[in-house]
Design an enzyme around this catalytic site. Structure first.
Site, PDB file in Angstrom:
ATOM      1  N   GLY A 175       0.681  -1.510  -0.145  1.00  0.00           N
ATOM      2  CA  GLY A 175      -0.078   0.190  -0.588  1.00  0.00           C
ATOM      3  C   GLY A 175       0.589   1.348  -0.565  1.00  0.00           C
ATOM      4  O   GLY A 175       2.178   1.344  -0.489  1.00  0.00           O
ATOM      5  N   ILE A 179       2.170   3.433   7.138  1.00  0.00           N
ATOM      6  CA  ILE A 179       2.105   2.967   7.864  1.00  0.00           C
ATOM      7  C   ILE A 179       3.071   1.789   6.557  1.00  0.00           C
ATOM      8  O   ILE A 179       3.874   0.833   6.921  1.00  0.00           O
ATOM      9  CB  ILE A 179       1.310   2.023   8.206  1.00  0.00           C
ATOM     10  N   GLU A 227       0.410   0.643  -5.574  1.00  0.00           N
ATOM     11  CA  GLU A 227      -0.104   1.252  -6.922  1.00  0.00           C
ATOM     12  C   GLU A 227       0.512   2.424  -7.307  1.00  0.00           C
ATOM     13  O   GLU A 227       1.173   3.269  -8.163  1.00  0.00           O
ATOM     14  CB  GLU A 227      -1.510   1.732  -5.531  1.00  0.00           C
TER      15      GLU A 227
END
Length: 316
Positions: A258, A262, A284
């Site tokens: 992601g 984090i 992404e």
């Protein structure tokens, strides 16, 4: 053959776009977002509205965009509709107030929806280079830009010389077929190439070229805090345990990462675990943490739809 497209200012390009038209802009996050034509559109909207004329466009972008798109247009009340995703506080306020119509698409479904539209009026696309026969070298993102170029009746190019021409080769432009004729996407490894280096368009659709020289406005990332660090440690330990139990091979597997603080903490911690071998990854957007791991030899290949890194990393 040298390109012979009309050169124009951002204001001249903005003057070609009319009230109520559908405009698609390149970019996926601030990476590859257009930078000058949208600012000019904001100025045009403000001037026309002050003189009593209506001027608002319907805006599509690959994902969220930089402030030079979503911020400039929303602050100047130039947006009637916005699709499919945004992360701008000024635009968010107008959406919540009911001033801008908005649909929050899952990005994986967005291109298929766009493909069903009869056409778009305009695509405004940032490029690092272009040719007379309509080959466009994109800058730091791909996103939905190839489809926007296909669907648009006219195209305005923003030639951003901040990005060098030798960026050609970084991209992998692949177009799938419409259902029900769609075939499997034959991607087996992260490093596989499926398509072209460039977006190919009918050169007759190119209305003009605006010259710019501006970096992407990607903000610096926060330092990893104790909570994110702990999450990263647990994820890394999970992978190590799965390898120990034989459910992940000793050669490891590709990782889908992601974005955000984090995700950066998880990647950083994985890179610190020497028991995890160098790995390939999808994301992404490729962020600073990925570049650090590539420099350290911990990530050997990364694939994403945008290179969303800060300007100092981009220059390096």
């Amino acid at each position: 053959m040298e390109p012979n497209f009309q050169r124009m200012t951002a204001d001249e390009a903005a003057a070609l776009i009319h009230n109520g038209q559908w405009v698609a802009c390149s970019g996926f996050t601030p990476a590859g977002s257009v930078k000058s034509v949208t600012k000019a559109l904001g100025r045009r909207a403000k001037a026309l509205q002050q003189s009593g004329e209506d001027f608002k466009i319907n805006l599509l972008a690959g994902a969220s965009s930089g402030d030079c798109v979503d911020g400039e247009l929303s602050r100047n009340h130039a947006l009637a509709r916005r699709f499919p995703y945004q992360a701008n506080k000024d635009l968010r306020l107008q959406i919540n107030n009911g001033d801008v119509d908005y649909v929050d698409f899952h990005l994986s479904n967005f291109c298929q929806w766009v493909d069903q539209l009869p056409s778009l009026d305009w695509a405004v696309v940032e490029v690092a280079d272009y040719t007379a026969d309509g080959e466009l070298v994109l800058t730091s993102s791909v996103g939905a830009t190839p489809l926007f170029c296909q669907k648009a009746q006219r195209i305005i190019l923003e030639h951003n010389t901040h990005h060098p021409k030798f960026i050609k080769g970084l991209h992998d432009i692949y177009a799938w077929q419409r259902p029900p004729e769609r075939k499997p996407i034959l991607l087996e490894k992260v490093e596989d190439r499926l398509g072209e280096f460039v977006v190919k368009v009918d050169p007759r659709k190119i209305a003009g070229v605006v010259s710019t020289c501006e970096p992407d406005n990607v903000l610096d990332f926060k330092e990893v805090n104790s909570t994110s660090q702990k999450i990263g440690e647990w994820v890394a330990e999970f992978f190590l345990q799965e390898m120990k139990c034989g459910r992940i091979p000793k050669s490891f597997l590709p990782v889908q990462s992601g974005v955000g603080n984090i995700a950066n903490a998880v990647l950083k911690t994985m890179g610190e675990k020497n028991a995890i071998p160098p790995f390939a990854m999808y994301s992404e957007v490729v962020q600073n943490a990925v570049i650090d791991l590539m420099k350290q030899g911990r990530v050997y290949f990364a694939s994403g739809t945008a290179l969303a890194i800060t300007n100092d990393y981009m220059q390096e």
